[in-house]
Design a protein around this motif. Sequence first.
Motif, PDB file in Angstrom:
ATOM      1  N   LEU A  92       0.843  -1.195   0.000  1.00 35.47           N
ATOM      2  CA  LEU A  92       0.000   0.000   0.000  1.00 35.47           C
ATOM      3  C   LEU A  92       0.872   1.237   0.000  1.00 35.47           C
ATOM      4  N   ARG A  93       0.453   2.253  -0.743  1.00 35.18           N
ATOM      5  CA  ARG A  93       1.184   3.511  -0.748  1.00 35.18           C
ATOM      6  C   ARG A  93       0.181   4.624  -0.991  1.00 35.18           C
ATOM      7  N   PRO A  94       0.230   5.676  -0.182  1.00 33.77           N
ATOM      8  CA  PRO A  94      -0.697   6.775  -0.451  1.00 33.77           C
ATOM      9  C   PRO A  94      -0.405   7.390  -1.821  1.00 33.77           C
ATOM     10  N   ALA A  95      -1.427   7.821  -2.488  1.00 39.78           N
ATOM     11  CA  ALA A  95      -1.262   8.456  -3.802  1.00 39.78           C
ATOM     12  C   ALA A  95      -1.960   9.807  -3.775  1.00 39.78           C
ATOM     13  N   PRO A  96      -1.380  10.749  -3.025  1.00 38.03           N
ATOM     14  CA  PRO A  96      -2.057  12.049  -2.885  1.00 38.03           C
ATOM     15  C   PRO A  96      -2.136  12.805  -4.193  1.00 38.03           C
TER      16      PRO A  96
END
Lengths: 713, 300
Positions: free
Chosen positions: A240-244
């Motif tokens: 999982l990785r934030p994708a702002p």
Amino acid sequence: MSFFAPLMLLGLLAAAIPPIIHLIHRRKAQVVRFPALEFIRRSNKKTARTFRLRQLLLMLLRSLLLAGLAFAVARPFIDRGAATTAALGGMQGVTVFVVDATWPMAYRVDGDETLYDRARFQVGTLLARLSGPAALVIAHDRAEVVVESPTQDFEALRKALEQRTPGHRVGSLGEAVARAYDLLGEVPEGVARRVVVLTTPAGVASALPPPPAGSNIERVPVDVAEGAPLPNRAVLDVALRPAPELGAGQWRVDARVANYSAEPAQKLPVHLEVEGKVLVRGFVDLAPGAEATKTFYARLEDRAEPAKAAVVIEGDALPGDDRRVFWLQPAPRIKVLAVNGDPHPTPFRDELFYFERAVAPRTAADARVQLTIVDSDTFDRHSPADFDVVLLANVPAVSPEQARRLEAFVRGGGGLWITMGDKVQREGLNAALAALLPRSLRDVRQAGDAAATAEGGDRRTARLSLFDRAHPILRPFPDPAAGSLARAEVRRYMLLDPSPDAGGEVVLGLDEGAPYLLTRAVDEGRVALLTGSLDRDWGDLAIRPAYVPLVQQVLRYLTRVAEVDTTPVLVGRPAPLPVEDPRVRRVQVKTPDGTLHTVDKPREPEAPWVFAATGAPGHYAVSPDPPLPGLTALPGFAVALDPTGSDLRGPDVAAPATAEAGADVRAALAGGRRTELWHGALLALFALLLGEAVLLYRRRAQRADAFDGLAQA
Amino acid sequence: MTSAAEKLVDPKLLARLAGLGVKVRQAMEGVLTGQHKSPHHGSSVEFAQHREYAPGDEIKHIDWKAYAKSDRFHIKQFEDETNLRTYLCVDTSGSMGYRGARGTESKGRYAAQMAAVLAWLLLRQGDAVGLLTFGERLGAYVPPRARPDHYWHLARTLVDTPVGGQTDAVGALERVAEVAARRSLVVLLTDGFDFNSPGRMAAVARQLRRRNHRVVVFQILDPDEVDFPFKDLTVFEDMEVADDRALADPRGMREAYLDEIRAYCDGLKRDLLEGDVGYRRVVTSTPLDRTIIDALGGRA
């Protein structure tokens, strides 16, 4: 003849249903007073015999149909081992069976029959051929010695195998084999001793512990699948990785999918589901034996608490690894430290007046920006490391110490946005931020013709005309050249170093050829440079509608993107609990099957919170017990099956090294192969159905209105 | 006159059929004062009644004295001048009591209504009508009369006669042969299920025909008898003989049943037609007026 599911034979009682229904109907026969009884009597004489025969046949067919169905469901088979047993004269000596009951043994080889079921049958076959005592060790979640010493009571061994189903772990097979050696250690010398290991092809190929040196123990690994290929596809893990840059709350989900088979998987359906609902569907192509990463972008809509999520592929013979669960967290706020280089008591003349409103919650709920404003003098009181983005708005200069901290901040993954203004001292900034600036600052330029006059109506502004539409900052703008961004007028801007090898990516450029917005990646972090001002001093961009999304996009782009720790907790391993609030004394953990466990605060102050009962894969929810004000739930964790078990393939060479050693075992198993009869039973059922249909059709045909002519006479 | 007799036939139905006349193909004995030509001339003796003139009547039979008094044309009728003498033989055996789900009436009631309508039509045109009911034994006998109020006598008799017992159509026809001295019209309303003396009914009817009587048989059947709609296992109970039962699965024997009843009815029809006896099969699901119109437009 034997049956895989002998209980299903109870269904044979259903054969009595048709006669019972017939008798009930006969008893319930209605009485009708009818004038033409003579004709009925005459007809009965003619038809009773054939009709009764046909009825009997139909009833018999239906009874057979029901009995045949029960027979087929019971899955009969013929054990062809009896003759082989006689030929071999029985297996001599003491035998310890090690049966693999780890989670890959749940692989379905034939309909509902799992590898474990097949191992159970094979043990039964071998027990029938044994001349000596036997013991049993089951490699379940841990190695379990079912019978402490070899015994002739084989029924206990069979029962123990029937009572178990494959567990959720891998890795206990080696320990189970070692325990089997221990059991045989007490057997006197001179007696034949063997350990028969029934496992997957991968288990056969694994490094099983060798027998103790000097012992005459024979180790016989048996491929339960009998050499049949066991193709399997699995979701190995999920990152999982934030994708702002795609908006607040957006997550990038990278699922690693593997194809453990000799056949390619074309367009394998894979989807992301959140709270049981499919959120995104996709496909993935996998070459034989290859892995691929499928990326999803997901976002939690209007949700403040974490959601149960999973990446799921199309089901196959081993369902345990077809889904990988995880918790999807709501998006964190973007923490911005804005350094105001030109504060002003009149609000709209303040450097950050427009910026502050552009990221205010009312206008930027989607951005979820948490803004902290300081001026140049108080900048030192805050550590950039506490923020995701630092904005230097019209800041004259930064001290070497501030520059050092900023550089460390950016290199560590932080975002830095530098905007121009009248206060900026370009020499100071160039010197202090040389390692961070996309290009060095040269001079302030008045836009338009230098000799232009207002009276002459000459042009005195520049416009934005260069747009890098592939840049993530401009992604939300469908056509920036036609929007209000292109109508913004720039009166002044900072000229940059024009050297050809100057770094940075130009996102926006002026029609005069000068860059207006540049970005640059510095190690893990990013830097953006706006050659204009954030307020209206150098242009009117701040009052254009595109200003708000542009500011938000720049902040999202610059936000520190930290990898989320998605290292899975494997079944049976202790799971660390992220409890940071010192008020919490005890937490409650809810397992996937709904069982509640409590975990008390560790006695040692620095000791981590740990939950050990991770016996099954799935979502584990954590909450403080009792709930505290403002804290009703804690981050949960997901427990997954060990993906090393997903590859069931064995060695390419069909015969294992110990083939000669287990010749009698293999011969017994080869003789004990079953011939399943349920296919034939189903064929017979089909024939019965056909027969019934023919009988019914004939009867219907006879019931045609043969006396129509009489009514019309 | 009883209310039951009034209700036997709907007056509206009678009004709809008022325009119909009963004609017989062969010449009937009697004076030619009605619709039927008589072979005997001038043998009238006793005045019976006046009848209103109808087109087709001989002008010479007009009673001019009555015309002078009433200014209307009337024709004098005498007792022996009746054109047609009709015997209505109505089956009242137990089997006539059957009424299936689709029948408008039971077979017995339907036969009684048919008889009443035919009597009303015949009386209306000045013909004499008698009635004989029969079941296992002969029932009521009403001698032929031509008076209009004779209808109520016939209707009351039809209503008052109960159904029951076995069918003895042969006895009824033999009785008619005894009482009908002159050539008459004999109308037999029955289901024809006389299994005690199979074939005799047609034989006696043919005998009557040979004695120059005109005989017409209406075989009245219920729709259930015609297409046998039963499905489930059923115990069938005879309506004429007590405790006579048969268990049957209608689905298995329907075809054979239909063959049997078809053969029986076709045989009866063939026997009657070969002896120049009129035959018509009537199903009780057919509206009564339709049946009467069809019958009068055809053979009777």
